[in-house]
Enzyme design. Structure first.
Site, PDB file in Angstrom:
ATOM      1  N   GLU A  39      17.183   1.586  17.185  1.00 24.39           N
ATOM      2  CA  GLU A  39      15.889   1.530  17.868  1.00 24.39           C
ATOM      3  C   GLU A  39      15.688   0.198  18.575  1.00 24.39           C
ATOM      4  O   GLU A  39      14.976   0.120  19.575  1.00 24.39           O
ATOM      5  CB  GLU A  39      14.751   1.764  16.871  1.00 24.39           C
ATOM      6  CG  GLU A  39      14.728   3.155  16.264  1.00 24.39           C
ATOM      7  CD  GLU A  39      13.631   3.298  15.234  1.00 24.39           C
ATOM      8  OE1 GLU A  39      12.444   3.333  15.625  1.00 24.39           O
ATOM      9  OE2 GLU A  39      13.942   3.369  14.036  1.00 24.39           O
ATOM     10  N   ASP A  45      14.159   7.569   8.476  1.00 25.53           N
ATOM     11  CA  ASP A  45      13.163   7.738   9.533  1.00 25.53           C
ATOM     12  C   ASP A  45      13.275   6.629  10.570  1.00 25.53           C
ATOM     13  O   ASP A  45      12.643   6.700  11.617  1.00 25.53           O
ATOM     14  CB  ASP A  45      11.751   7.757   8.926  1.00 25.53           C
ATOM     15  CG  ASP A  45      10.669   8.049   9.950  1.00 25.53           C
ATOM     16  OD1 ASP A  45      10.854   9.004  10.741  1.00 25.53           O
ATOM     17  OD2 ASP A  45       9.653   7.331   9.971  1.00 25.53           O
ATOM     18  N   ALA A  61      10.705   2.592   6.369  1.00 26.18           N
ATOM     19  CA  ALA A  61      10.025   1.328   6.668  1.00 26.18           C
ATOM     20  C   ALA A  61      10.462   0.769   8.018  1.00 26.18           C
ATOM     21  O   ALA A  61       9.793   0.984   9.033  1.00 26.18           O
ATOM     22  CB  ALA A  61      10.285   0.331   5.541  1.00 26.18           C
ATOM     23  N   ARG A  62      11.596   0.058   8.051  1.00 18.15           N
ATOM     24  CA  ARG A  62      12.093  -0.547   9.274  1.00 18.15           C
ATOM     25  C   ARG A  62      13.611  -0.419   9.321  1.00 18.15           C
ATOM     26  O   ARG A  62      14.297  -0.584   8.315  1.00 18.15           O
ATOM     27  CB  ARG A  62      11.693  -2.035   9.353  1.00 18.15           C
ATOM     28  CG  ARG A  62      10.211  -2.252   9.678  1.00 18.15           C
ATOM     29  CD  ARG A  62       9.891  -1.840  11.095  1.00 18.15           C
ATOM     30  NE  ARG A  62       8.508  -2.041  11.462  1.00 18.15           N
ATOM     31  CZ  ARG A  62       7.554  -1.120  11.367  1.00 18.15           C
ATOM     32  NH1 ARG A  62       7.844   0.071  10.873  1.00 18.15           N
ATOM     33  NH2 ARG A  62       6.322  -1.378  11.752  1.00 18.15           N
ATOM     34  N   ARG A  84       0.827  -1.216   0.000  1.00 21.79           N
ATOM     35  CA  ARG A  84       0.000   0.000   0.000  1.00 21.79           C
ATOM     36  C   ARG A  84       0.856   1.259   0.000  1.00 21.79           C
ATOM     37  O   ARG A  84       0.585   2.210  -0.745  1.00 21.79           O
ATOM     38  CB  ARG A  84      -0.910  -0.003   1.236  1.00 21.79           C
ATOM     39  CG  ARG A  84      -1.917  -1.140   1.250  1.00 21.79           C
ATOM     40  CD  ARG A  84      -2.710  -1.148   2.555  1.00 21.79           C
ATOM     41  NE  ARG A  84      -1.833  -1.148   3.718  1.00 21.79           N
ATOM     42  CZ  ARG A  84      -1.310  -2.254   4.256  1.00 21.79           C
ATOM     43  NH1 ARG A  84      -1.565  -3.436   3.731  1.00 21.79           N
ATOM     44  NH2 ARG A  84      -0.517  -2.173   5.316  1.00 21.79           N
ATOM     45  N   ILE A  85       1.921   1.298   0.815  1.00 27.15           N
ATOM     46  CA  ILE A  85       2.749   2.494   0.899  1.00 27.15           C
ATOM     47  C   ILE A  85       3.594   2.649  -0.359  1.00 27.15           C
ATOM     48  O   ILE A  85       3.707   3.757  -0.921  1.00 27.15           O
ATOM     49  CB  ILE A  85       3.623   2.465   2.160  1.00 27.15           C
ATOM     50  CG1 ILE A  85       2.745   2.503   3.416  1.00 27.15           C
ATOM     51  CG2 ILE A  85       4.600   3.647   2.164  1.00 27.15           C
ATOM     52  CD1 ILE A  85       3.497   2.276   4.711  1.00 27.15           C
ATOM     53  N   GLY A 118       7.428   9.050  10.421  1.00 27.60           N
ATOM     54  CA  GLY A 118       6.805   9.085   9.110  1.00 27.60           C
ATOM     55  C   GLY A 118       5.301   8.901   9.138  1.00 27.60           C
ATOM     56  O   GLY A 118       4.577   9.468   8.319  1.00 27.60           O
ATOM     57  N   ALA A 119       4.813   8.100  10.075  1.00 25.19           N
ATOM     58  CA  ALA A 119       3.374   7.849  10.175  1.00 25.19           C
ATOM     59  C   ALA A 119       2.678   8.830  11.109  1.00 25.19           C
ATOM     60  O   ALA A 119       1.455   8.789  11.243  1.00 25.19           O
ATOM     61  CB  ALA A 119       3.131   6.430  10.667  1.00 25.19           C
ATOM     62  N   HIS A 161      11.532   8.272  13.554  1.00 24.02           N
ATOM     63  CA  HIS A 161      10.474   7.284  13.327  1.00 24.02           C
ATOM     64  C   HIS A 161       9.100   7.958  13.386  1.00 24.02           C
ATOM     65  O   HIS A 161       8.180   7.496  14.067  1.00 24.02           O
ATOM     66  CB  HIS A 161      10.549   6.141  14.340  1.00 24.02           C
ATOM     67  CG  HIS A 161       9.905   4.880  13.847  1.00 24.02           C
ATOM     68  ND1 HIS A 161      10.318   3.627  14.230  1.00 24.02           N
ATOM     69  CD2 HIS A 161       8.874   4.674  12.992  1.00 24.02           C
ATOM     70  CE1 HIS A 161       9.558   2.700  13.652  1.00 24.02           C
ATOM     71  NE2 HIS A 161       8.664   3.316  12.896  1.00 24.02           N
TER      72      HIS A 161
END
Length: 339
Positions: free
Chosen positions: A271, A266, A241-242, A161-162, A296-297, A294
């Site tokens: 982390e 991001d 993403a990760r 989706r992204i 972005g969302a 982190h």
């Protein structure tokens, strides 16, 4: 209709909006928002702290805390674990099923926010926005020449989706889009003007490489020193993403040695692995790195959407119903499915 008994929902995330609170309370839930210190996330809470907070909770809206088998075994009353996000590498799915509980993610809530963020990083890197501001603060108003996104080649790794949201946004920049996907959708590629290629081709031909896949055993450290060496010397890497998708130490060396031109980050390996902390700090110090924590969302709109999806999943489980199938990652109720 008999009056519904209150069900307790614990929220261990910041920025839980009023609309989602109203929704939960209208559906018979008492909501407790856990106060977190500045700079603290629920992933920083120990298992003992989480157990104490969740002891009388029927549902948990969680961010980045580890959802382990040992924790779930200490929480017999808990029925639902709803992630306000889409990644779930910190959730022990087998333990959720074994304990008879349900775990969900907020699919679709933050897609647009993260896609916007990826584009913002491309533009900021290309036009050297961070570097230019830092120079001006130090009194240097010399123009730092950047580059256009227009007319470039952008490689998108992961077309969920992204990733597709990024492709849609790129259509206004007249770029050439390459994509790498485990399951190429050729019809989509023709419609969207996307050329599917192997990873090596994408790395070699792209001016910008942007990552949009989950973190798992197959994708962990996908972008390592060897992958970075196959990129163009003037290329930019974007990771919203990760953190585990990129070997940050190899990335730092690649940036210092001019193997690639810049990075928009991001997410970071530090982390989840404190041994990478000094690497993160060194990356942040580079003028050709654009970085965010982190986030972005994390827009007002994106969090409102994910909050409400998480709340709706919680209510469905507590009502003995099924949350949307695409949100369910584990369902341990008798006779139910789950991923």
């Amino acid at each position: 209709m008999s009056e519904r008994l209150p069900r307790k929902v614990l929220v261990t995330q910041r920025f839980f909006d009023a609309e989602s609170l109203v929704y939960l309370r209208a559906n018979g839930c008492e909501v407790e928002l856990v106060p977190l210190a500045d700079g603290q996330a629920d992933g920083d809470l120990s298992e003992d702290q989480l157990q104490a907070l969740l002891a009388d909770a029927d549902a948990w809206i969680v961010g980045h805390a580890w959802v382990t088998g040992s924790l779930l075994a200490r929480l017999p009353r808990l029925q639902a674990i709803a992630r306000r996000g889409v990644g779930y590498e910190r959730v022990d799915l087998a333990a959720v099923r074994a304990s008879g509980k349900v775990a969900t993610i907020a699919v679709g809530g933050n897609d647009a926010s993260v896609a916007d963020h990826a584009l913002a990083m491309m533009l900021a890197l290309g036009r050297r926005l961070g570097d230019s501001k830092a120079r001006m603060i130090n009194g240097d108003w010399t123009i730092a020449l950047g580059g256009d996104l227009y007319g470039k080649t952008v490689g998108v790794i992961g077309l969920g989706r992204i990733g597709r949201g990024v492709v849609k946004r790129l259509s206004g920049f007249d770029v050439r889009v390459l994509a790498c996907s485990r399951t190429p959708d050729w019809d989509y590629g023709r419609e969207a003007g996307v050329r599917f290629v192997e990873l090596d081709t994408l790395l070699a031909e792209s001016d910008y490489v942007t990552l949009h896949m989950p973190l798992n055993d197959e994708t962990r450290l996908l972008i390592d020193a060897a992958a970075l060496s196959r990129m163009k010397p003037g290329a930019m890497l974007i990771n919203t993403a990760r953190g585990g998708l990129v070997d940050d130490r190899a990335l730092l060396e690649a940036l210092l040695d001019g193997v690639i031109a810049g990075a928009g980050l991001d997410v970071f390996l530090s982390e989840t692995d404190g041994s990478y902390r000094t690497t993160t700090e060194a990356l942040l110090a580079l003028p050709n790195v654009v970085a965010t924590p982190h986030s972005g969302a994390s827009t007002h709109e994106g969090l409102q959407r994910t909050n409400l999806i998480a709340a709706q999943c919680v209510v469905a489980v507590l009502d003995g119903e099924n949350p949307p199938a695409h949100c369910v990652i584990a369902d341990g109720r008798r006779g139910q499915g789950g991923l």
